[in-house]
Scaffold this active site. Structure first.
Site, PDB file in Angstrom:
ATOM      1  N   LYS A 114       6.743  -2.626   2.027  1.00 40.34           N
ATOM      2  CA  LYS A 114       6.202  -3.778   1.293  1.00 40.34           C
ATOM      3  C   LYS A 114       5.041  -4.309   2.122  1.00 40.34           C
ATOM      4  O   LYS A 114       5.231  -4.915   3.176  1.00 40.34           O
ATOM      5  CB  LYS A 114       7.271  -4.848   1.092  1.00 40.34           C
ATOM      6  CG  LYS A 114       6.817  -5.969   0.182  1.00 40.34           C
ATOM      7  CD  LYS A 114       7.998  -6.815  -0.270  1.00 40.34           C
ATOM      8  CE  LYS A 114       7.578  -7.820  -1.331  1.00 40.34           C
ATOM      9  NZ  LYS A 114       6.564  -8.773  -0.867  1.00 40.34           N
ATOM     10  N   GLU A 171      -2.356  -3.140  -2.916  1.00 42.09           N
ATOM     11  CA  GLU A 171      -2.452  -4.234  -1.961  1.00 42.09           C
ATOM     12  C   GLU A 171      -3.723  -4.096  -1.126  1.00 42.09           C
ATOM     13  O   GLU A 171      -3.993  -3.039  -0.569  1.00 42.09           O
ATOM     14  CB  GLU A 171      -1.227  -4.150  -1.031  1.00 42.09           C
ATOM     15  CG  GLU A 171      -0.883  -5.419  -0.340  1.00 42.09           C
ATOM     16  CD  GLU A 171       0.033  -6.325  -1.160  1.00 42.09           C
ATOM     17  OE1 GLU A 171       0.261  -6.037  -2.368  1.00 42.09           O
ATOM     18  OE2 GLU A 171       0.501  -7.321  -0.604  1.00 42.09           O
TER      19      GLU A 171
END
Ligand code: IVH
Length: 664
Positions: A114, A171
């Site tokens: 993550k 991201e």
């Protein structure tokens, strides 16, 4: 027309090279060569502005500043994730899936780091980047197309034919190193530093002036798409591969896991490597791999049923600064240490954290009683990041800096040009203890059984007050210490016996002379070959050694001209301490005068082994490719250091070639 052809060719080539660099991490040309092609394209485009391609890399410098950000609606909502905090939560997730589907998931999961950055959506129309936006509230985000265009890892056009409309999600993040460099620059220019890489990435993307964004070291990893129908994939793991083939970097630590046990294993792997990764991650995202199953599971409110985030324990937290302790280091440096209300960070209770030095206290404007943000990263000592100014009640009190040494009461000194205040008394008990701990530690002679705690005990009991005492320790006294006994006493005494004939370089490093670490110690050994010669050398002679600078030379002369040092060394000599030189005289060794950098992963040697080999053969190790560097040893997956080395014309060796070289 010739110019049109060349512009098209350069655009294609440069985009291809960017892909090899950012996605495959396998550049074909040096940075310098890339720049040359880039300049050529820039010149041509200046002469023929109409011929510049929409996906020309020259667009990455950033366009005109915006007045404000426009809003963009995401065609499909950008969902958030349910959080889990334990293995139990992961098993619970798997059970819920099974209950919902009426059968267990047998087709596996995609387990992905993550990434701790900023979620963005990149819309490609006919293969060209048309809009880029922030996640916003998931439904509507901000249009940051001009800013995202400057991020070199984001392709301006897709490398392969894809759907007419493709929404790539991923991201934007900043690597830890880029973050540190950016902050150094901020501070140097009197600007406030960013609190962490995520804030730095977000702040850089939300710059109205895209040319500022272009200067920031932003990176990108793709991890999904909006409309899955737009891809030929039937699994998340396939989708990640597909994204790579059409031009996007994906995280190399994504893993396909057959079942939830494998997912938990991958979590543990990620948790143990998290601090060694070049970027920050704050957990792992687990996704049902089969896309058809994802469709069956669907979404509940704002988060999909088919995914969960397993979060890492927090490494940042807030607590109260109760006081400041001033510690005296080995070389007399005074380090302020924050005394905190205990706070749990990443599974460890933290009640002390470093404040680095007095200038830092002033810069952060810390006060006793402040609520403070503390953080812990890797093996790094916890640190106080900043006070939470909003929480001030007005009752906080300033931190008073000592003027006298808290251990020996000597007057402290602070040279104008240094951030550090120090105790000048070499007999200061705090310094003596730290010096002893260093002498016995891994950075020194690595004496088994004499870790920090045991040395402190021996010191406090008065058995060992200075290095010389180690070699004349009384077995009986040691044996009777609390927690010791015959066995441990014998073991330690045997280890000390060995430490009577340490390698000279280790001995020099163990003395803990300011500015003299492992590398300089090795240089001194190979240049002088004996302790007596090193001790007798004057600054001029010392400066002749490549790798010994002004500060180090001055520090050595000061150290060896000190009477107490002379007395200590004399006592050591009389108790039979006699450092040995494994090295031949200067210049005789294969790597004498050479400075090496290692990059990439080695297959035969550990980094520590490689380092030792270099030292043993008279060479020096550097961590980056500076002018001094003569050789670069490139292992598997060598990255930017290798390209830099090529560009600078350094000698490049494979691991094999390195081993051959030292084998003579
Ligand atoms: S998937 C349903 N994959 O986590 C899918 N998200 O709450 C939602 N994130 O801010 C996103 N790494 O930016 C996904 N490998 C990854 C991710 C990831 C980080 C972030 C994402 C968003 C948050 C989701």
């Amino acid at each position: 027309m010739e110019a049109a052809r060349r512009i098209a060719e350069l655009t294609r080539e440069l985009n291809e090279h960017a892909y090899r660099y950012y996605v495959l991490d396998d550049p074909l040309i040096s940075d310098g060569e890339y720049d040359r092609l880039f300049q050529e394209l820039l010149k041509l485009e200046e002469a023929y502005p109409n011929l510049a391609a929409a996906d020309s890399p020259t667009r990455r410098v950033g366009g005109a500043p915006l007045d404000k950000f426009a809003q963009v609606e995401h065609r499909l909502p950008m969902l958030s994730l349910e959080n889990g905090f334990s293995d139990q939560d992961l098993r619970g997730f798997s059970l819920r899936l099974e209950r919902f589907l009426n059968e267990p998931v047998t087709t596996g999961f995609s387990a992905e780091p993550k990434l701790d950055g900023l979620a963005v959506e990149l819309v490609y129309q006919q293969g060209r980047l048309s809009t880029g936006s922030t996640r916003g509230d998931g439904l509507v985000g901000e249009d940051i197309s001009a800013q995202l265009q400057t991020v070199k890892a984001i392709p301006l056009s897709l490398l392969q034919d894809a759907a007419e409309l493709l929404e790539v999600r991923g991201e934007v993040y900043m690597e830890k190193q880029g973050f540190a460099e950016l902050n150094n620059g901020q501070v140097a220019r009197g600007l406030p530093p960013f609190a962490n890489p995520r804030n730095a990435a977000a702040g850089s993307l939300r710059q109205l002036d895209p040319s500022v964004t272009a200067q920031r070291p932003l990176k990108f990893f793709a991890y999904g798409v909006g409309d899955l129908q737009a891809t030929p994939c039937s699994r998340q793991s396939e989708l990640l591969d597909y994204l790579r083939t059409i031009g996007f970097p994906t995280c190399p630590h994504n893993a396909f896991c057959r079942d939830i046990d494998a997912v938990i294993n991958h979590y543990n792997r990620l948790a143990s490597m998290r601090h060694d990764l070049p970027y920050e991650i704050d957990g792992m995202v687990v996704k049902v791999d089969e896309l058809q199953l994802q469709g069956r599971l669907g979404v509940k409110s704002r988060a999909p049923r088919w995914a969960i985030a397993r979060k890492f324990p927090a490494t940042q937290g807030t607590t109260i600064l109760r006081g400041v302790d001033f510690q005296v280091g080995r070389t007399g440096a005074i380090t302020p240490v924050a005394l905190l209300d205990p706070v749990n960070l990443d599974g460890a209770t933290v009640s002390r954290a470093t404040l680095h030095n007095q200038d830092e206290i002033a810069r952060k404007d810390l006060r006793i009683g402040d609520a403070v943000l503390v953080q812990r990263a890797g093996d790094v000592i916890p640190e106080v990041v900043k006070p939470i100014v909003d929480k001030r009640a007005g009752t906080e009190t300033p931190i008073i800096l000592p003027t006298r040494c808290p251990a020996c009461d000597s007057e402290l000194v602070k040279p104008e040009d240094e951030a550090v205040t120090r105790c000048p008394n070499m007999q200061c008990p705090a310094q003596l203890l730290r010096g002893l701990v260093h002498y016995c530690s891994k950075a020194g002679l690595d004496i088994e059984g004499l870790g920090k705690r045991n040395v402190e005990q021996l010191f406090e009991e008065g058995i060992v007050r200075e290095i010389g005492d180690l070699y004349t320790m009384d077995r009986e006294a040691v044996k009777n210490l609390e927690g010791w006994g015959d066995k441990s006493a014998d073991k330690v005494l045997a280890a000390i016996e060995q430490a009577r004939t340490p390698p000279l370089a280790d001995f020099i490093a163990a003395l803990g002379i300011r500015f003299i670490g492992e590398n300089s110690a090795a240089l001194l050994e190979s240049h002088f070959g004996s302790l007596e010669k090193i001790a007798a050398a004057d600054a001029e002679e010392l400066l002749e050694i490549d790798g010994i600078g002004d500060q180090a030379a001055r520090s050595l002369v000061d150290y060896f001209s000190n009477e107490r040092v002379a007395a200590m060394l004399d006592r050591l000599r009389r108790s039979g301490v006699s450092p040995v030189t494994a090295h031949k005289a200067a210049g005789d060794l294969v790597l004498s005068g050479a400075t090496l950098v290692f990059t990439g992963s080695l297959s035969k040697l550990s980094r520590d082994e490689a380092k030792k080999l270099v030292k043993d053969h008279g060479g020096t190790i550097a961590s980056s490719v500076t002018q001094k560097v003569t050789h670069v040893v490139a292992g598997e997956k060598a990255g930017s250091k290798l390209s830099k080395a090529r560009e600078a014309g350094k000698t490049i060796l494979t691991e094999e070639e390195f081993l051959d070289l030292i084998a003579g």
